[in-house]
Structures are given as structure tokens and as C-alpha cells.
Design a protein around this motif. Structure first.
Motif, PDB file in Angstrom:
ATOM      1  N   ASP A  59       0.651  -1.099   0.069  1.00 20.93           N
ATOM      2  CA  ASP A  59      -0.080  -0.179  -0.118  1.00 20.93           C
ATOM      3  C   ASP A  59       0.715   0.714  -0.171  1.00 20.93           C
ATOM      4  O   ASP A  59       0.765   2.156   1.433  1.00 20.93           O
ATOM      5  CB  ASP A  59      -1.080  -0.062   1.189  1.00 20.93           C
ATOM      6  N   ARG A  60       1.101   1.720  -0.856  1.00 25.92           N
ATOM      7  CA  ARG A  60       2.599   2.760  -1.263  1.00 25.92           C
ATOM      8  C   ARG A  60       2.615   2.421  -2.432  1.00 25.92           C
ATOM      9  O   ARG A  60       2.892   1.523  -3.315  1.00 25.92           O
ATOM     10  CB  ARG A  60       3.921   1.998  -0.116  1.00 25.92           C
ATOM     11  N   PRO A  61       3.486   3.546  -3.406  1.00 24.46           N
ATOM     12  CA  PRO A  61       3.860   3.980  -4.443  1.00 24.46           C
ATOM     13  C   PRO A  61       4.816   2.982  -4.232  1.00 24.46           C
ATOM     14  O   PRO A  61       5.858   3.050  -4.250  1.00 24.46           O
ATOM     15  CB  PRO A  61       4.257   5.821  -4.115  1.00 24.46           C
ATOM     16  N   GLY A  62       4.304   2.539  -5.983  1.00 21.72           N
ATOM     17  CA  GLY A  62       6.002   1.874  -6.360  1.00 21.72           C
ATOM     18  C   GLY A  62       5.849   0.203  -5.830  1.00 21.72           C
ATOM     19  O   GLY A  62       6.792  -0.519  -6.213  1.00 21.72           O
ATOM     20  N   ALA A  63       4.799  -0.600  -5.249  1.00 19.98           N
ATOM     21  CA  ALA A  63       4.369  -1.201  -5.669  1.00 19.98           C
ATOM     22  C   ALA A  63       3.585  -2.117  -5.847  1.00 19.98           C
ATOM     23  O   ALA A  63       2.295  -1.386  -6.015  1.00 19.98           O
ATOM     24  CB  ALA A  63       4.388  -1.076  -3.404  1.00 19.98           C
TER      25      ALA A  63
END
Length: 240
Positions: A59-63
Motif C-alpha cells: 500500500d505504497r507508491p511503486g508497489a
């Protein structure tokens, strides 16, 4: 108050902060400090928090989060991205034991890609989870070997004592005091997932404020009697 319950009984989104580690402190610390180029395999029985941790990390950018319901095409893009594709910095693969052969083949390729790039500026973090240790999984041998290439952690389910302690500490952080009979009833009748328990605690807090009554077993009974979706409760047909 029924609308109030609808608003607050949904469990909070998984995060590393609301994961109750219990005996899994080392695994949690490792995931908090995870760097690109590391791979982690988490395993343990249902209820140990595998999905919670993978959802929190992704739950984070780039994941990217993948499980048995994700399309094979998503696995293929993760394992062998096109030049024009945005390359995720972290890939989380849940419920490895439920994946079919096409998806497992992609996971095999993904491990190869992870190893090839682990010392480069396009290194990624790879987190995989399943219900059994690598040697106990009924999967292709070459993939089973790759699961142990880096870090492996067994996750344990919280004991009732640890859940009781966590519930009391969470209540205390809200300035609440839970009587022993309230705690015992919750752990006996209610869903024991810690996020669900936290959601119930939030509901009790707001309900007691709205009713201008302290949190007691009768108040808990009154709140659950107004719950419009009883399927979220394991059992409260007997309140004795």
C-alpha cells in the motif's frame, strides 16, 4: 446509531503500525527496514497476519500486490516487464500455496529477475507468503529452492493472552478501560483478527460516547443488537 455502526465497523486498512507482532517481532522489524534487493518468504497458519503484512507493504507508491485472484497477465508483467512498463520497487505475492502452474512459473521467473537485478539501481524487494515452509510446499522443486535464497520467517498466531494484552493496551491508548468480562466476551464471541478487534474497539468507543454510557457488557450487547450486518460477528446469538 445504526449508521454510526456502519461507518465504524469496517476494519482499518492494514499497516505495519497496526500489525500486532506478538512473537513475530523480528519479522516485523525486518520488513520495516526492508531495502531494495532483498527477498523475504513469510509462512504460517491462517490468522498469523501474512496478508496483513503484504497488504501493508504494497500500500505504497511503486508497489504491487498479487494473489491467486490476480490475472496471469499481471504476473507476467511483474516477472518480465516491457521496456515501457513502470517497474515496481516492491512486489508482494500472497498465498503461494494457492497459485496454479502458470502463476508459479511467473514467480519462478520473478525470483530470477530479482537475483539478476539485486545489486543494480533497478533492484526490487520481493515478498512472498504461503501457509507452509518451503520444504513442505507441493510446488516445483526449482521454485521451492528459490524461496530460501534470502530471508525466511515463520509467523506465529497470537495467543489469547497476547490478544487480551493487545486489546487492553489499544483501549488504554484511547483512554478507555475495559472490564475483564467485556474482554473475555469479545475474545470468545467476536472475530479474532486484530484489525477486526480494533474496529470493534473503535465502535464501542463511539457508541459509548453517543449513548453517554461507560463501556460495559450490557452496552456491548446493545451495540451488537443494533448491528445491521450480523455476518461480521462470529456469534452473538447467545449473550450469556
Amino acid at each position: 446509531m445504526k449508521q454510526l455502526l456502519l461507518d465504524v465497523l469496517a476494519a482499518p486498512a492494514p499497516s505495519l503500525e497496526n500489525y500486532v507482532a506478538g512473537p513475530n517481532v523480528e519479522a516485523l522489524a525486518t520488513l520495516r527496514a526492508l531495502e531494495p534487493g532483498r527477498a523475504v518468504y513469510l509462512w504460517g497458519p491462517a490468522g498469523c497476519g501474512r496478508t496483513h503484512l503484504l497488504r501493508a507493504l504494497s500500500d505504497r507508491p511503486g508497489a504491487v500486490y498479487l494473489d491467486s485472484h490476480s490475472p496471469v497477465s499481471a504476473y507476467r508483467r511483474a516477472a518480465q516487464p516491457e521496456e515501457s512498463d513502470v517497474r515496481p520497487a516492491l512486489i508482494a505475492i500472497d498465498d503461494l500455496h494457492l497459485l496454479d502452474e502458470p502463476r508459479l512459473a511467473c514467480v519462478f521467473s520473478l525470483y530470477n529477475r530479482w537475483r539478476e537485478t539485486s545489486a543494480t539501481d533497478i533492484a526490487l524487494s520481493l515478498i512472498v507468503a504461503g501457509e507452509r515452509a518451503p520444504g513442505q510446499l507441493e510446488i516445483r522443486e526449482d521454485l521451492r529452492t528459490r524461496l530460501g535464497w534470502d530471508l525466511v520467517f515463520r509467523l506465529e498466531v497470537l495467543s489469547d493472552a497476547e490478544k487480551t494484552d493487545a486489546l487492553i493496551r489499544q483501549a488504554a491508548s484511547r483512554g478507555l478501560q475495559l472490564a475483564p468480562e467485556v474482554v473475555n466476551w469479545i475474545l470468545t464471541h467476536y472475530e479474532r483478527d486484530m484489525r477486526q478487534l480494533a474496529a470493534l474497539l473503535d465502535a464501542l468507543d463511539r457508541y459509548s460516547l453517543a449513548a453517554k454510557r461507560p463501556i460495559t457488557l450490557p452496552l456491548l450487547r446493545a451495540m451488537l443488537a443494533e448491528q445491521p450486518q450480523p455476518s461480521t460477528i462470529q456469534s452473538y446469538s447467545s449473550l450469556s
